[in-house]
Each structure stands twice: as C-alpha cells, then as structure tokens.
Design a protein around this motif. Structure first.
Motif, PDB file in Angstrom:
ATOM      1  N   TRP A 236       7.432   1.832   6.041  1.00  0.00           N
ATOM      2  CA  TRP A 236       8.309   2.526   5.629  1.00  0.00           C
ATOM      3  C   TRP A 236       7.975   4.659   5.362  1.00  0.00           C
ATOM      4  O   TRP A 236       6.893   4.594   4.434  1.00  0.00           O
ATOM      5  CB  TRP A 236       9.603   2.516   4.382  1.00  0.00           C
ATOM      6  CG  TRP A 236       9.797   1.287   4.342  1.00  0.00           C
ATOM      7  CD1 TRP A 236      11.624   1.043   5.264  1.00  0.00           C
ATOM      8  CD2 TRP A 236       9.366   0.128   4.499  1.00  0.00           C
ATOM      9  NE1 TRP A 236      12.050   0.305   4.621  1.00  0.00           N
ATOM     10  CE2 TRP A 236      10.283  -1.022   4.377  1.00  0.00           C
ATOM     11  CE3 TRP A 236       8.546  -0.424   4.033  1.00  0.00           C
ATOM     12  CZ2 TRP A 236      10.866  -2.292   4.893  1.00  0.00           C
ATOM     13  CZ3 TRP A 236       8.824  -1.940   3.416  1.00  0.00           C
ATOM     14  CH2 TRP A 236       9.575  -2.945   4.189  1.00  0.00           C
ATOM     15  N   TRP A 237       8.701   5.641   5.535  1.00  0.00           N
ATOM     16  CA  TRP A 237       8.608   6.916   5.032  1.00  0.00           C
ATOM     17  C   TRP A 237       9.649   7.106   3.639  1.00  0.00           C
ATOM     18  O   TRP A 237      10.743   7.170   4.307  1.00  0.00           O
ATOM     19  CB  TRP A 237       8.142   7.863   5.930  1.00  0.00           C
ATOM     20  CG  TRP A 237       8.422   9.011   5.847  1.00  0.00           C
ATOM     21  CD1 TRP A 237       9.608  10.516   5.544  1.00  0.00           C
ATOM     22  CD2 TRP A 237       7.827   9.722   4.507  1.00  0.00           C
ATOM     23  NE1 TRP A 237       9.563  11.465   4.928  1.00  0.00           N
ATOM     24  CE2 TRP A 237       8.210  10.801   4.186  1.00  0.00           C
ATOM     25  CE3 TRP A 237       6.534   9.681   4.233  1.00  0.00           C
ATOM     26  CZ2 TRP A 237       7.206  12.374   3.665  1.00  0.00           C
ATOM     27  CZ3 TRP A 237       5.365  10.495   4.059  1.00  0.00           C
ATOM     28  CH2 TRP A 237       6.246  11.823   3.762  1.00  0.00           C
ATOM     29  N   LYS A 238       9.473   7.150   2.663  1.00  0.00           N
ATOM     30  CA  LYS A 238       9.808   8.053   1.684  1.00  0.00           C
ATOM     31  C   LYS A 238      10.585   8.969   1.483  1.00  0.00           C
ATOM     32  O   LYS A 238       9.174   9.400  -0.043  1.00  0.00           O
ATOM     33  CB  LYS A 238       9.953   6.359   1.047  1.00  0.00           C
ATOM     34  CG  LYS A 238      10.679   4.786   1.319  1.00  0.00           C
ATOM     35  CD  LYS A 238      10.330   4.028   0.413  1.00  0.00           C
ATOM     36  CE  LYS A 238      10.430   2.392   0.590  1.00  0.00           C
ATOM     37  NZ  LYS A 238      12.292   2.435   1.441  1.00  0.00           N
TER      38      LYS A 238
ATOM     39  N   GLY B 174       0.780  -1.397   0.008  1.00  0.00           N
ATOM     40  CA  GLY B 174       0.122   0.269  -0.050  1.00  0.00           C
ATOM     41  C   GLY B 174       0.890   1.375   0.128  1.00  0.00           C
ATOM     42  O   GLY B 174       1.808   0.854   1.324  1.00  0.00           O
ATOM     43  N   ILE B 175       0.617   2.398  -0.513  1.00  0.00           N
ATOM     44  CA  ILE B 175       1.139   2.998  -0.818  1.00  0.00           C
ATOM     45  C   ILE B 175       1.139   3.863  -1.363  1.00  0.00           C
ATOM     46  O   ILE B 175       0.080   4.480  -1.471  1.00  0.00           O
ATOM     47  CB  ILE B 175       2.331   3.269  -1.983  1.00  0.00           C
ATOM     48  CG1 ILE B 175       3.355   1.864  -2.346  1.00  0.00           C
ATOM     49  CG2 ILE B 175       2.990   4.013  -2.575  1.00  0.00           C
ATOM     50  CD1 ILE B 175       4.630   1.415  -3.675  1.00  0.00           C
ATOM     51  N   TRP B 176       1.056   5.529  -0.197  1.00  0.00           N
ATOM     52  CA  TRP B 176       0.267   6.696  -0.520  1.00  0.00           C
ATOM     53  C   TRP B 176       1.712   7.838  -1.354  1.00  0.00           C
ATOM     54  O   TRP B 176       2.686   8.473  -0.097  1.00  0.00           O
ATOM     55  CB  TRP B 176      -0.608   7.412   1.103  1.00  0.00           C
ATOM     56  CG  TRP B 176      -0.808   8.785   1.376  1.00  0.00           C
ATOM     57  CD1 TRP B 176      -1.553   9.778   0.228  1.00  0.00           C
ATOM     58  CD2 TRP B 176       0.021   9.700   1.916  1.00  0.00           C
ATOM     59  NE1 TRP B 176      -1.828  10.385   0.457  1.00  0.00           N
ATOM     60  CE2 TRP B 176      -0.890  10.951   1.455  1.00  0.00           C
ATOM     61  CE3 TRP B 176       0.657  10.080   2.629  1.00  0.00           C
ATOM     62  CZ2 TRP B 176      -0.691  12.024   2.175  1.00  0.00           C
ATOM     63  CZ3 TRP B 176       0.826  10.946   3.479  1.00  0.00           C
ATOM     64  CH2 TRP B 176      -0.185  11.806   3.188  1.00  0.00           C
ATOM     65  N   THR B 177       1.345   8.892  -2.313  1.00  0.00           N
ATOM     66  CA  THR B 177       2.141   9.692  -2.375  1.00  0.00           C
ATOM     67  C   THR B 177       1.479  10.947  -2.229  1.00  0.00           C
ATOM     68  O   THR B 177       0.873  11.239  -2.668  1.00  0.00           O
ATOM     69  CB  THR B 177       2.484   9.198  -4.027  1.00  0.00           C
ATOM     70  OG1 THR B 177       2.689   8.007  -4.211  1.00  0.00           O
ATOM     71  CG2 THR B 177       3.512  10.259  -4.608  1.00  0.00           C
ATOM     72  N   THR B 178       2.128  11.481  -1.174  1.00  0.00           N
ATOM     73  CA  THR B 178       2.586  13.443  -1.478  1.00  0.00           C
ATOM     74  C   THR B 178       3.833  13.808  -1.975  1.00  0.00           C
ATOM     75  O   THR B 178       5.072  13.843  -1.204  1.00  0.00           O
ATOM     76  CB  THR B 178       2.281  13.160  -0.075  1.00  0.00           C
ATOM     77  OG1 THR B 178       1.779  15.155   0.615  1.00  0.00           O
ATOM     78  CG2 THR B 178       3.220  12.845   1.189  1.00  0.00           C
ATOM     79  N   TRP B 179       3.151  14.559  -3.481  1.00  0.00           N
ATOM     80  CA  TRP B 179       4.841  15.512  -3.863  1.00  0.00           C
ATOM     81  C   TRP B 179       5.744  14.068  -3.730  1.00  0.00           C
ATOM     82  O   TRP B 179       5.216  13.198  -4.682  1.00  0.00           O
ATOM     83  CB  TRP B 179       5.685  16.315  -3.332  1.00  0.00           C
ATOM     84  CG  TRP B 179       4.175  17.204  -3.074  1.00  0.00           C
ATOM     85  CD1 TRP B 179       3.407  17.410  -1.443  1.00  0.00           C
ATOM     86  CD2 TRP B 179       3.936  18.469  -3.616  1.00  0.00           C
ATOM     87  NE1 TRP B 179       2.619  19.204  -1.523  1.00  0.00           N
ATOM     88  CE2 TRP B 179       3.148  19.966  -2.833  1.00  0.00           C
ATOM     89  CE3 TRP B 179       4.579  19.182  -4.563  1.00  0.00           C
ATOM     90  CZ2 TRP B 179       2.913  20.702  -3.775  1.00  0.00           C
ATOM     91  CZ3 TRP B 179       3.417  20.053  -5.503  1.00  0.00           C
ATOM     92  CH2 TRP B 179       2.419  21.333  -4.620  1.00  0.00           C
ATOM     93  N   PHE B 180       6.654  13.940  -3.884  1.00  0.00           N
ATOM     94  CA  PHE B 180       7.757  13.316  -4.222  1.00  0.00           C
ATOM     95  C   PHE B 180       7.946  12.520  -3.597  1.00  0.00           C
ATOM     96  O   PHE B 180       8.713  11.298  -3.778  1.00  0.00           O
ATOM     97  CB  PHE B 180       9.105  14.176  -4.560  1.00  0.00           C
ATOM     98  CG  PHE B 180       8.744  14.583  -6.460  1.00  0.00           C
ATOM     99  CD1 PHE B 180       7.861  14.279  -7.239  1.00  0.00           C
ATOM    100  CD2 PHE B 180       8.684  16.411  -5.976  1.00  0.00           C
ATOM    101  CE1 PHE B 180       8.776  15.134  -8.136  1.00  0.00           C
ATOM    102  CE2 PHE B 180       8.610  17.133  -7.278  1.00  0.00           C
ATOM    103  CZ  PHE B 180       8.385  16.606  -8.665  1.00  0.00           C
ATOM    104  N   SER B 181       7.459  12.406  -2.466  1.00  0.00           N
ATOM    105  CA  SER B 181       7.906  11.459  -1.118  1.00  0.00           C
ATOM    106  C   SER B 181       6.527  10.322  -1.017  1.00  0.00           C
ATOM    107  O   SER B 181       4.782  10.839  -1.666  1.00  0.00           O
ATOM    108  CB  SER B 181       7.637  12.109  -0.113  1.00  0.00           C
ATOM    109  OG  SER B 181       8.989  13.135   0.104  1.00  0.00           O
ATOM    110  N   GLN B 182       6.913   9.300   0.061  1.00  0.00           N
ATOM    111  CA  GLN B 182       5.983   8.311   0.156  1.00  0.00           C
ATOM    112  C   GLN B 182       5.749   7.393   1.172  1.00  0.00           C
ATOM    113  O   GLN B 182       6.570   7.338   2.401  1.00  0.00           O
ATOM    114  CB  GLN B 182       5.531   6.759  -1.268  1.00  0.00           C
ATOM    115  CG  GLN B 182       5.607   7.283  -2.734  1.00  0.00           C
ATOM    116  CD  GLN B 182       6.059   6.100  -3.726  1.00  0.00           C
ATOM    117  OE1 GLN B 182       6.593   5.279  -3.337  1.00  0.00           O
ATOM    118  NE2 GLN B 182       5.415   5.727  -4.848  1.00  0.00           N
TER     119      GLN B 182
END
Length: 661
Positions: free
Chosen positions: A615-617, A587-595
């Motif tokens: 993970w916060w990437k 499951g991935i949530w993308t906010t701007w260029f981070s996920q």
C-alpha cells in the motif's frame, strides 16, 4: 509467598474500600469532620494495597512463576523481559487488576489534592468512588482471581497471545484505562453533587481538570490502539469500526461534549442539568465498554473474556450504577436550577450545538454497535454492522460540527455576532477555497467530495489559529506588541487552539489516505519488482530466523526512486510454537508523513514465491500526529492555573477572614 501477599493485600483493600464507602458519607450527612477525613486515609491506603497486589502479580510474571494459573496461561520463560511485564495486563484477570489500580489511583489523587474542595463534597466523592471500587474488587475476587495457584506447577507456560507481544501493548492499555477509568471521577462528582444538592459554577471548575485528564489519556490511548492495529495486524487499515473500538470511542465523544458543557456551566452557570447528565452518561459508556470486552458477547482481537458468569456479574454492576445514577438524577433534576440564559447565537449556543452533534454521534455509534447483539438475542439472527453504516451515519453528523468549530471561540458570551465572526474567518475561508480549487485541479474535477474534505481540513487548521491571531491583535498593535500579547494569553487559549488544530490535522490525514491510497496485491519471488506510487519495489530475498520464542520468515525488499535505492523494508511472518499461532509483522517505510506499507500473505504451493500486499498511504501518519497534538493541547490547558484551582486556598480564605475582622 509473594503471591499470597498480593492476594491478601487485594482482600484487605476490599475491606478498606467498604469503610471508605460508608464512613465519609455518614460524616458528610452528620457534619462529623473526623468521619469525613477517613475517606482521605482510606483512599490513600486502598491505593497502596492494590499497588502491592499488582506489583506481586507483576513479580510472578517477571520470575516466570508458573504455579500461578494466570502466569501459566499468559507467559513463557522464553519471552523477552518487556513482554513479561506487559503480560501482567495482557489478559482478563491482570487487566482488571490494572483497572482497579487506576480507579484507586484517581481516588487517592482526589484525597491528596482535593484540599480546597468543600469537606462534604470531597467526602461524598470519595464514597461514590469507593462504591465503584468495591463492586469491581468483588468481581475480581469472586470471578477473576489473578492469584489462583496450580498444584503441581507446570514446567513451562503457554505464552502470551502473540499479537499482544508488541511494544504498542505496553502503552495502549494503560493509556486507555487511564481514560476509561478517569471518567469515574466526573461520575463521582456528579453523584456527590446530586446527593449534596449543590451544583454551581464552582462545581464545574472542580470537575473540569479531572475530565480533561481522562480525555487526554483516552485520546492518546485510542490513537495508540489504532496505530498498533494498523501495523501489527497486517491489514493496512487504521480504523475498522470494530465493536470494541467503538466501545472506547463512545466515551471519548461523550467526554468531549462534557468538557465543553462544563465550560459553559463554569463561565455562565448554565447547562447544569445537562452537564450532570453528561458526566453520568460518559462513565456509563465506559462501563458499557468494559462489559463488551469482558462479557464474551463479542469476538474480537481486543476482547479478553468469554466466561458468561463474568459477563452477568459485570452486567449487574452496569445496571446498578447506571440505573442507580439515572434514578437519583430523575429524583433531583426537578429541584435543580436551570442556570443563566443566553441567545442562540453566542459562545454558549455554539457549545450547545457542539454537544448536540457529539451526543447524537455517540448515540449513532451506540446503536450500530448494540443492534446486532440485540437482534441476535431477540430474533436469533446474526447480522454485521460495519463501515458502510457508520460512514453514512457518523460522517454526515461530523461535517456541520467541524464546520462550526472555528466559530465558537470567536463568538461572545451570552450574545454573539455571527456575521462579525464570519468576517474574522475570511483568511480561513480563503485557505479552504484554495485547497478546494487545488484538489479539483489535481484530480481533474473528478473527486468533488475529496476536494470538500481537504477544504474542511484547511478550514479547521486556519480557523483554529485565527482566534490566537485576533487576541494578540497583530494587525492593530504591530508584531512586537502582538507577540507580547500572545505570550501573555492564558494557557487554556493555546490548549484550545492546539486541540482544534490537531483535529484538523487528523482530518487531513483521513481524507488523504481515504482518497489517494494505492494498493497492489501480487505474488512475488526473489528478484521480481512491482511499481507503486512512482517507486520500484524489489523483492531481494527471504530468510529463516529464530527469535526468543518464535520462528520467523523474513522478506527483505528494496525501494528505488529514479533507479536510486532510497530504503529497505523488511516484512515477516512469525510462528509461535507455544501457542501454535502465526502473526504478520508489517514492513513500513515512512517518508515525511506518508508510508509505504508491506504485508506478507501465504506462500505459493512450490514455496518459491509469496503473496505480497503493498500500500502507498499518503499523509497517513497525520491521523496519529493530529491525535498527539490534541493530547498536547489538553496538557497545555491543564497547565493553566485557572483550571487547576477550583476554590481559594485555605491561606487566602484565612487572610480574607482576618481582613474582614
């Protein structure tokens, strides 16, 4: 009947490839125009026949014809239609058929769009291309026949490998093969030039578009494969230094060096011998990658085959073409002229510097990939060469190369002014210094290497734009005139800037996610919350769902910031009954260029909770955005008419002759 048509078309294409292997070559040696023209007809006809064979196999998959062994082993009637299509190349036999289809496609492109090539060179190129095609057609028909029948036909198939049932696998293999196989044209041009004995600046101009096309597709294919592994395998990483990943990365490094070397040869008639050798080595690394994936010497999620017979066959092909090409090169190298001279500090010198580090990096990756295999064969010992080795060897090689990238376009041909180029890069140096100071301040001075990594990324980003800014002369001519000059620049200038800028974007993503990634591993039950990167992650519920050919355990999470819900994330584990395999759907949530990235682990013994990895990437998507920008840069360069025209058109030649008369 469709299957038999496909099989017959494949056999017939082998006959056509044999004709193409011999007659154009004889015509080039004897000067017989009609024999040379047979190469154009055979290349086009061979592509049509292989396309018929591929369409026949795809039809068998779409209609779930389980009387075909390949379809039975890799498909299921319950699969979504998209994955029935992708199942065609989601296995060894089908992917090899796609391999030869693309090989024939490139040959047909040379046949159709190579009208301005010298007749003998074109005939030799098509013959060499047919040699490769013939070898792999023999391989398919003798060891990997995709049209083998089953009697009686089973009622149901065994399903496609679950980890391949993803949209990424509809895109990744075709892109990767277009890159892998596309370098065969550069190889064919190199061997044809060695046979013909003519290697000059015009040859470099003819080879550059084909090399650029292959490089674009390989760049996008590697990026797509990286992103697929990132979100599909649930491990949270974007690059593992897997041997099969390395097998695609090595030709990319060599192909990048070949692009720059061909530019020097075209502009200054220099590096002739080196450019020929690079063209041979680049496709040789592509063949090596094919061997690694299909020989059974590697165990990987990327590997297709484990049959040693196939491995021996491909190894023979590998030895034949690489050994034969290097032997021919050794015979001809002494007779080749060295080309123009240039000072070490020049644009040519910068591109040689580029080639030196790229090829050394490729050699480093090659050693790290093959050494464990060599040691196992010779000493019977099994070792693993992983990320620590590659990080300590490949990384340091890239630092001086990336630092030198902005200098290249600012240096003059033949003799350059290093101090003058450095002065024109003051703005880029200022951006790099500002990034260095900001990161040191943000981290309290504890992450010096991270700060230098950000500085290098901003040095690349600002340095890549400097060349365009100076060529437009905004400061001297004013913004209006500068904009007019900017729009009048050749497209290859924009393409170079985009490619270098994309490299900086990718580096920025790599440094950011490597340095500031956060990870939480915990056991969660519905209602429990955890904190990560300033967000509150709540486990809402877990549901059982039924898919077309799988059963899913889907967990839903809500993401809150400051008490306000900003997103919902769903991560699941899927069980495929036909294959008796379980996969993890991240499951991935993308906010701007981070996920924010979530992956489910094993449930607890009481089945009331489950292991969750979060993970916060930060800026992780820049890794693939940068690759996309590089690919777009290649496409912009390809649109430059100077790159697409290798020689005067026939009409211009006739006009010139008429004027002379």
């Amino acid at each position: 009947m469709i299957v038999e048509i496909g099989h017959f078309a494949l056999v017939l294409s082998l006959s056509v490839a044999l004709v193409q292997s011999v007659l154009p070559l004889i015509g080039a040696r004897t000067g017989d125009q009609r024999l040379m023209e047979t190469g154009t007809i055979a290349a086009t006809g061979g592509f049509v026949l292989i396309a018929i064979a591929f369409a026949s196999l795809m039809t068998s998959y779409v209609t779930s014809d389980f009387s075909v062994l390949n379809v039975f082993q890799n498909s299921n009637s319950q699969q979504p239609l998209l994955y029935k299509f992708t199942s065609t190349w989601g296995n060894h036999e089908g992917s090899m058929l796609l391999w030869v289809l693309i090989l024939a496609f490139f040959g047909s492109l040379v046949a159709l769009f190579g009208r301005d090539l010298p007749a003998t060179l074109k005939a030799n190129v098509l013959s060499v291309q047919a040699w490769i095609l013939t070898a792999f057609l023999f391989f398919i028909l003798l060891t990997s026949n995709p049209f083998e029948r089953l009697d009686p036909a089973p009622m149901e198939g065994q399903d496609l490998n679950p980890i391949l049932q993803d949209i990424g696998l509809a895109i990744h293999p075709p892109l990767l093969y277009l890159g892998y196989v596309g370098f065969s044209i550069a190889f064919s041009f190199a061997i044809a030039a060695l046979i013909d004995g003519r290697i000059d600046a015009a040859w470099a101009r003819w080879i550059r578009p084909w090399t650029l096309i292959a490089w674009i597709f390989l760049t996008l294919g590697i990026a797509m494969g990286s992103y697929w592994a990132y979100y599909e395998l649930g491990w949270g990483g974007w690059w593992f230094w897997d041997p099969v990943e390395n097998a695609s990365f090595m030709p990319w490094l060599a192909g990048t060096a070949l692009l720059h070397s061909a530019l020097v040869m075209e502009k200054r008639a220099a590096l002739k011998i080196w450019t020929i050798l690079l063209a041979i080595l680049t496709f040789s690394l592509s063949l090596l990658g094919t061997f690694l994936v299909r020989s059974g010497v590697l165990t990987s999620v990327h590997a297709f085959a484990t049959d040693p017979t196939r491995g021996v066959f491909i190894l023979c092909i590998l030895c034949l073409f690489i050994g034969g090409a290097l032997f021919l090169f050794a015979l001809r190298a002494q007779s080749l002229e060295g080309g123009g001279l240039f000072a070490p500090i020049s644009r040519e010198g910068a591109l040689v510097f580029n080639n030196l580090f790229l090829t050394t990096a490729a050699a480093t990756v090659l050693v790290g990939t093959l050494y464990p295999l060599f040691l196992e064969v010779v000493a019977g010992k099994k070792i693993s060469v992983g990320a620590p080795f590659f990080d300590l060897t490949f990384g340091p090689l890239m630092v001086p190369l990336l630092f030198a990238v902005p200098f290249g376009p600012l240096l003059g041909w033949k003799r350059g002014d290093l101090l003058g180029a450095a002065q024109r890069l003051y703005f880029a140096a200022g951006c790099a210094l500002a990034a260095l100071v900001c990161v040191l301040a943000f981290t309290g001075g504890t992450r010096v290497l991270t700060a230098f990594g950000f500085a290098l990324a901003f040095w690349l980003l600002a340095g890549s734009l400097t060349d365009l800014f100076l060529k437009a002369a905004f400061i001297k001519a004013g913004w209006r005139t500068g904009l007019s000059r900017l729009l009048g620049l050749p497209r290859s200038a924009f393409g170079t800037t985009l490619a270098h800028f994309g490299l900086g974007v990718t580096l920025l993503g790599i440094v950011s996610v490597s340095s500031f990634q956060q990870e939480v591993i915990t056991t969660m039950a519905p209602g429990k919350t955890i904190e990560i990167a300033g967000y509150t992650l709540s486990f809402d519920r877990i549901d059982q769902r039924a898919g077309p050919n799988f059963e899913a355990q889907a967990a839903t999470f809500s993401v809150r910031s400051g008490g306000v819900e900003v997103a919902r994330i769903e991560s699941s584990k899927r069980f495929f009954p036909a294959r008796q395999m379980t996969t993890t759907e991240s499951g991935i949530w993308t906010t701007w260029f981070s996920q924010l990235y979530l992956s489910l682990g094993d449930p607890s013994e009481d089945k009331q909770s489950i292991v969750v990895r979060a993970w916060w990437k930060p800026l992780v998507t820049l890794i693939w955005v940068g690759a996309l920008i590089m690919g777009i840069g290649g496409m912009v360069s390809l649109a430059d008419r100077r790159l697409r025209v290798g020689a005067p058109t026939r009409s211009r030649q006739r006009a010139a002759l008429a004027a002379g008369a």
